[in-house]
Enzyme design. Structure first.
Site, PDB file in Angstrom:
ATOM      1  N   GLU A 111      53.482  35.330  -8.683  1.00 16.89           N
ATOM      2  CA  GLU A 111      52.568  34.626  -9.655  1.00 16.89           C
ATOM      3  C   GLU A 111      53.357  33.477 -10.556  1.00 16.89           C
ATOM      4  OE1 GLU A 111      50.694  37.803 -11.799  1.00 16.89           O
ATOM      5  OE2 GLU A 111      49.615  38.329  -9.859  1.00 16.89           O
ATOM      6  N   GLU A 122      48.024  41.420  -3.667  1.00 16.71           N
ATOM      7  CA  GLU A 122      47.579  42.342  -4.668  1.00 16.71           C
ATOM      8  C   GLU A 122      46.027  42.358  -4.898  1.00 16.71           C
ATOM      9  OE1 GLU A 122      49.288  41.976  -8.682  1.00 16.71           O
ATOM     10  OE2 GLU A 122      51.405  41.463  -7.716  1.00 16.71           O
TER      11      GLU A 122
HETATM   12  O1  IFM Z   1      50.457  44.465 -13.203  1.00 21.04           O
HETATM   13  C1  IFM Z   1      50.255  42.875 -12.712  1.00 21.04           C
HETATM   14  C2  IFM Z   1      51.257  42.743 -11.741  1.00 21.04           C
HETATM   15  O2  IFM Z   1      52.533  42.846 -12.248  1.00 21.04           O
HETATM   16  C3  IFM Z   1      51.113  41.102 -11.446  1.00 21.04           C
HETATM   17  N1  IFM Z   1      49.491  40.954 -10.895  1.00 21.04           N
HETATM   18  C4  IFM Z   1      48.689  41.600 -11.776  1.00 21.04           C
HETATM   19  C5  IFM Z   1      48.936  42.979 -12.176  1.00 21.04           C
HETATM   20  C6  IFM Z   1      47.740  43.626 -13.178  1.00 21.04           C
HETATM   21  O3  IFM Z   1      48.030  42.634 -14.359  1.00 21.04           O
END
Ligand code: IFM
Length: 451
Positions: A167, A352
Site C-alpha cells: 500500500e 487483504e
Molecule cells: O491494518 C491495515 C493493514 O496494515 C494495511 N491494510 C489495511 C488494514 C486495515 O486498516
C-alpha cells in the site's frame, strides 16, 4: 438464486498480517527502532496510548500461531519482515538474530504445508533511515534494494512469492499528507517525492530480485473504486480526481510509465517533472499484483477540500464497519475487472480483505460469534468468484487479518482478526468467521452457496 462456487485448483487460501502489528518485542535480539516504534511512543499519536511493544506476542508465539493456521486449513500465509530487525541501521550491518526469526517462521510454515508470501515493506521503516530523510531521500531506492537482497539471499530458497511494498498510497497519504501514520508529516509538497521514491524503490527491489531470486515478486496496492454521487459534470470530475489520486497514482506509473494527468492538475507546481531516466526503473516488469480491497467511495465535488477538491458521501443505507467503511462487495468484482482491462491480464491476488466489527475483549465459553464478519467474508468471496467467472486470473485470497492486532493509530481498538486475541492474556480463539472460512477452504468454495 443459488450458485455453485468452485475455485480453481491451486487457488491459495490465506490470511495476512504485518510485522509491527503482531510481533511485539520490536527491539528484541539486536533489532533497531522503526518509525512505528518511535511514533507509537510519542504521546498523543495512538489511541489510548497503545504501542506495538507486545502486540500479539507473535515473535514468541509464532510456532503455535502456525499450528493454528494449519488447523484452520490455510494453504498460504502473508506476513512482512521488519526491516530494522535484520538491518538495525537500515543499511550495512546485518543482525543475524533478527534474520533467524524469519528463518524459523518460514521453516515452520513449510513443515505445515503453508506457502509463505513475504512482504518486504509494510510501513515500519528503520528510524535510522528516517533520520536520513526516509522516503524523501532518493537514496532510499538503493537502501531498499540492499535490504531486499539480504532477505532474498536468506529466504528465497523457501519463499515462492515476494511483495515489495504494501500500500504505497497509504505510506504517502497517511505518513506525509495527513500525518496520522508514521512518520507523521503533513506537507503537501512532499507527496510527489515520496510517491516517486516509493516507485523507484519498488523497481530497484524487483531488479535486485531478478539478479538473485528464482521465484516471483509483485506489488500490493489498496484500491477503492470511486463512484460519482450524481450525474453532474462536477461530480464526474471529482470522481476522476479521487480515482487518480488513490487508484491510479501507483499503477499508471508501473504499467504505463506515466502519472495520471489529474495529479499535476491537483498539485499544480508542487508536482515536479522527474528525471526521464527514472522511468525504466519504475517500469521494471514484475510477476503479479496484489490488491487490498475493503470498501468503495461515493464521491462528490468539494471545492474547499484540497488538494482533491472531492469528498466522500456516506451511504447511510448500507452497513459500515467500525472503521466507518461502507460494505460494498460488488465493487470488488468491479475493481478486479478494471485492473484486468486497464493494465492487462497479469496474475492477481486479493492480498487483504476483511472488516473490523465490534467483538468483546474476551471469549465466552471458548466462543466468539461474529456474524457480520462471516457475512462480510462470504459476500466478498462470492464477489471474487464472480471476477474469476468473468475471466480474471485470480490466484489467491488473503483474509485480513489472521489475528486481532495493532491497528496503527487506532491501537487495539479495532479488531480485524478472524482469530480473537484477548489482549490481557494473549489467548487466541478462532471466531465464527475463522470456522466459516475453514469450511470454505475445505470445500474449495462450495460452502459459499446457499443463504
Ligand atoms: O491494518 C491495515 C493493514 O496494515 C494495511 N491494510 C489495511 C488494514 C486495515 O486498516
Amino acid at each position: 438464486m443459488s450458485r455453485d462456487y468452485r475455485f480453481p485448483d491451486g487457488f491459495l487460501w490465506g490470511a495476512a498480517t504485518s510485522a509491527h502489528q503482531i510481533e511485539g518485542s520490536p527491539l528484541a535480539d539486536g533489532a533497531g527502532p522503526s518509525i512505528w516504534e518511535r511514533f507509537s511512543h510519542t504521546p498523543g499519536r495512538i489511541e489510548n496510548g497503545d504501542t506495538g511493544d507486545i502486540a500479539t506476542d507473535h515473535y514468541h508465539r509464532f510456532s503455535s500461531d502456525v499450528e493454528l493456521m494449519h488447523e484452520l486449513g490455510l494453504t498460504s500465509y502473508r506476513f512482512s519482515i521488519a526491516w530494522a530487525r535484520i538491518l538495525p541501521e537500515g543499511t550495512g550491518r546485518v543482525n543475524a538474530a533478527g534474520l533467524a526469526f524469519y528463518d524459523r517462521l518460514v521453516d515452520k510454515l513449510l513443515s505445515k504445508n503453508i506457502t509463505p508470501m513475504v512482504t518486504l515493506y509494510h510501513w515500519d521503516l528503520p528510524a535510522a533511515l528516517d533520520d536520513r530523510g526516509g522516503w524523501l531521500n532518493r537514496d532510499i531506492a538503493d537502501w531498499f534494494a540492499e535490504y531486499a537482497q539480504v532477505a532474498f539471499r536468506a529466504l528465497d530458497d523457501r519463499v515462492p512469492r515476494w511483495v515489495t511494498l504494501n500500500e504505497p498510497w497509504v505510506v504517502m497519504d497517511g505518513g506525509y499528507l495527513n500525518g496520522v501514520l508514521a512518520p507523521g508529516h503533513q506537507e503537501l509538497s512532499e507527496v510527489p517525492h515520496v510517491t516517486h521514491n516509493l516507485l523507484r524503490a519498488h523497481g530497484a527491489a524487483v531488479q535486485a530480485y531478478r539478479a538473485e531470486g528464482k521465484h516471483e515478486i509483485g506489488l500490493v496496492v489498496n484500491l477503492e473504486p470511486k463512484y460519482p454521487a450524481s450525474q453532474s459534470p462536477e461530480d464526474a470530475s471529482a470522481t476522476r480526481r479521487a480515482d487518480a489520486y488513490m487508484n491510479r497514482q501507483y499503477l499508471d506509473p508501473v504499467f504505463r510509465g506515466e502519472y495520471p494527468a489529474e495529479l499535476s492538475e491537483m498539485f499544480g507546481s508542487a508536482w515536479p517533472e522527474f528525471p526521464a531516466s527514472d522511468w525504466p526503473l519504475i517500469q521494471t516488469p514484475f510477476d503479479f499484483l496484489g490488491i487490498n480491497y475493503y470498501s468503495r467511495s461515493v464521491t462528490q465535488d468539494a471545492p474547499g477540500e484540497l488538494p482533491l477538491r472531492a469528498t466522500r458521501v456516506k451511504q447511510s443505507q448500507h452497513v459500515h464497519t467500525e472503521m466507518d467503511w461502507e460494505v460494498f462487495p460488488a465493487a470488488l468484482t468491479r475493481v478486479l475487472l478494471w485492473v484486468k482491462e486497464r493494465y492487462g491480464a497479469l496474475p492477481l491476488y486479493i492480498t487483504e480483505n476483511g472488516a473490523a466489527f465490534f467483538d468483546p475483549p474476551f471469549a465466552t465459553d471458548g466462543q466468539v460469534e461474529d456474524p457480520l464478519r462471516v457475512w462480510y467474508l462470504r459476500e466478498h468471496l462470492r464477489a471474487a468468484y464472480d471476477a474469476i467467472r468473468q475471466g480474471v486470473e485470480l490466484r489467491g485470497y488473503y483474509a485480513w487479518s489472521l489475528l486481532d492486532n495493532f491497528e496503527w493509530s487506532y491501537g487495539y481498538a479495532k479488531r480485524f482478526g478472524i482469530v480473537h486475541v484477548n489482549f490481557d492474556t494473549l489467548e487466541r480463539t478462532p471466531k465464527a468467521s475463522a470456522r466459516f472460512y475453514s469450511e470454505v477452504i475445505r470445500s474449495h468454495g462450495a460452502a459459499l452457496a446457499g443463504e
